[in-house]
Motif scaffolding. Structure first.
Motif, PDB file in Angstrom:
ATOM      1  N   GLN A  69      35.174   6.985  49.118  1.00 30.19           N
ATOM      2  CA  GLN A  69      34.376   6.128  50.006  1.00 30.19           C
ATOM      3  C   GLN A  69      33.600   6.967  51.019  1.00 30.19           C
ATOM      4  O   GLN A  69      32.416   6.714  51.291  1.00 30.19           O
ATOM      5  N   ALA A  70      34.247   7.994  51.587  1.00 31.56           N
ATOM      6  CA  ALA A  70      33.556   8.878  52.526  1.00 31.56           C
ATOM      7  C   ALA A  70      32.445   9.654  51.818  1.00 31.56           C
ATOM      8  O   ALA A  70      31.366   9.897  52.395  1.00 31.56           O
ATOM      9  N   HIS A  71      32.701  10.034  50.563  1.00 28.51           N
ATOM     10  CA  HIS A  71      31.695  10.765  49.786  1.00 28.51           C
ATOM     11  C   HIS A  71      30.455   9.904  49.546  1.00 28.51           C
ATOM     12  O   HIS A  71      29.310  10.359  49.773  1.00 28.51           O
ATOM     13  N   TYR A  72      30.641   8.665  49.098  1.00 25.91           N
ATOM     14  CA  TYR A  72      29.501   7.780  48.825  1.00 25.91           C
ATOM     15  C   TYR A  72      28.770   7.410  50.117  1.00 25.91           C
ATOM     16  O   TYR A  72      27.532   7.260  50.132  1.00 25.91           O
ATOM     17  N   ALA A  73      29.521   7.282  51.202  1.00 30.50           N
ATOM     18  CA  ALA A  73      28.880   6.989  52.488  1.00 30.50           C
ATOM     19  C   ALA A  73      27.983   8.157  52.921  1.00 30.50           C
ATOM     20  O   ALA A  73      26.876   7.960  53.453  1.00 30.50           O
ATOM     21  N   TYR A  74      28.446   9.386  52.690  1.00 26.90           N
ATOM     22  CA  TYR A  74      27.645  10.563  53.035  1.00 26.90           C
ATOM     23  C   TYR A  74      26.366  10.611  52.194  1.00 26.90           C
ATOM     24  O   TYR A  74      25.258  10.886  52.693  1.00 26.90           O
ATOM     25  N   LEU A  75      26.493  10.368  50.884  1.00 23.37           N
ATOM     26  CA  LEU A  75      25.324  10.411  50.013  1.00 23.37           C
ATOM     27  C   LEU A  75      24.292   9.360  50.405  1.00 23.37           C
ATOM     28  O   LEU A  75      23.074   9.615  50.377  1.00 23.37           O
ATOM     29  N   PRO A  79      18.471  11.739  53.138  1.00 20.63           N
ATOM     30  CA  PRO A  79      17.079  11.301  52.982  1.00 20.63           C
ATOM     31  C   PRO A  79      16.668  11.238  51.523  1.00 20.63           C
ATOM     32  O   PRO A  79      17.009  12.123  50.734  1.00 20.63           O
ATOM     33  N   ASN A  80      15.988  10.149  51.142  1.00 18.94           N
ATOM     34  CA  ASN A  80      15.450   9.951  49.791  1.00 18.94           C
ATOM     35  C   ASN A  80      16.538   9.714  48.732  1.00 18.94           C
ATOM     36  O   ASN A  80      16.245   9.718  47.529  1.00 18.94           O
ATOM     37  N   TYR A  81      17.800   9.523  49.134  1.00 17.94           N
ATOM     38  CA  TYR A  81      18.856   9.336  48.137  1.00 17.94           C
ATOM     39  C   TYR A  81      18.707   8.001  47.398  1.00 17.94           C
ATOM     40  O   TYR A  81      18.902   7.934  46.180  1.00 17.94           O
ATOM     41  N   SER A  82      18.353   6.955  48.129  1.00 15.62           N
ATOM     42  CA  SER A  82      18.218   5.638  47.492  1.00 15.62           C
ATOM     43  C   SER A  82      17.120   5.639  46.443  1.00 15.62           C
ATOM     44  O   SER A  82      17.294   5.109  45.342  1.00 15.62           O
ATOM     45  N   ILE A  83      15.982   6.264  46.759  1.00 19.36           N
ATOM     46  CA  ILE A  83      14.907   6.322  45.776  1.00 19.36           C
ATOM     47  C   ILE A  83      15.260   7.266  44.631  1.00 19.36           C
ATOM     48  O   ILE A  83      14.856   7.075  43.477  1.00 19.36           O
ATOM     49  N   TYR A  84      16.049   8.290  44.967  1.00 24.04           N
ATOM     50  CA  TYR A  84      16.532   9.216  43.935  1.00 24.04           C
ATOM     51  C   TYR A  84      17.374   8.459  42.910  1.00 24.04           C
ATOM     52  O   TYR A  84      17.222   8.656  41.694  1.00 24.04           O
TER      53      TYR A  84
END
Length: 227
Positions: A69-75, A79-84
């Motif tokens: 959960q902490a890993h996914y929250a960090y990702l 920046p630009n992760y959602s579009i990635y």
């Protein structure tokens, strides 16, 4: 003076004390423990291992879930992760930003892998503590000395008393056997000067050995025999 019995194993005198009986007793105890306890120990062992393993797996699942959960929250904060993710790793962004994002994602995945390995190691290293706990839940009970099953075991009721060997029981058995032999006609019903009594049983002395006849002039010799 009461004499102590010889060693039951090697028949050595009672004094000095022979180690045979003590050694054989230790062997017999180990064999009895194996016969009586090994099936129960196997059952207990399986129960403890099953519950301990399940607890370790649950502990690891809790640790790894929190770490993921902490890993996914960090990702998600990069920046630009959602579009990635939207473009399956090929977003329409500047190559410099894309490279930087890929490096951050790779480092985050490496950190996650190291963290999961650490969580698993920490969980497994708790096995001694967890095993001790579940073994402590097992209840072992020694029966009371006053219990009839202790003071009057089946083998005592069948043929001996705990206070010592019951000779009266032997005498009764001998009398029953003598009466049975008398009825069958296989033993004499009287005792004369050629009979002796041993442990309540009448035994006849062996007949006297006849003396060879002595002929005039010396001993009688079989034909063909010479000194």
């Amino acid at each position: 003076m009461e004499s102590a019995p010889n060693c039951a194993i090697c028949n050595a005198p009672a004094y000095p004390e022979c180690p045979c009986e003590a050694e054989r007793l230790q062997i017999a105890v180990k064999q009895a423990e194996h016969r009586a306890m090994e099936p129960r120990l196997a059952e207990i062992r399986d129960w403890v291992i099953a519950h301990s393993r399940q607890h370790i797996l649950n502990a690891f699942h809790n640790l790894s879930s929190t770490r993921k959960q902490a890993h996914y929250a960090y990702l998600s904060r990069l920046p630009n992760y959602s579009i990635y993710m939207q473009f399956s790793g090929h977003p329409p962004i500047h190559p410099t930003y894309l490279h930087q994002l890929q490096v951050q994602i790779a480092e985050a995945h490496a950190d996650l892998k190291r963290g999961i390995d650490a969580d698993w190691k920490a969980s497994v290293l708790r096995y001694p503590e967890v095993l001790d706990y579940f073994y402590s839940l097992i209840e072992l009970r020694i029966p009371s000395d006053s219990s009839p099953r202790v003071s009057e075991p089946p083998f005592a009721i069948a043929g001996y008393a705990d206070q010592g060997y019951d000779h009266s029981r032997l005498g009764n058995e001998v009398k029953k056997k003598k009466k049975r032999r008398d009825r069958e006609g296989s033993a004499p019903a009287y005792v004369d000067d050629q009979m002796i009594t041993v442990a309540g049983r009448a035994l006849r002395h062996p007949p006297p050995v006849p003396t060879p006849p002595i002929q005039p002039g010396g001993y009688s010799r079989p034909p063909g025999y010479s000194f």
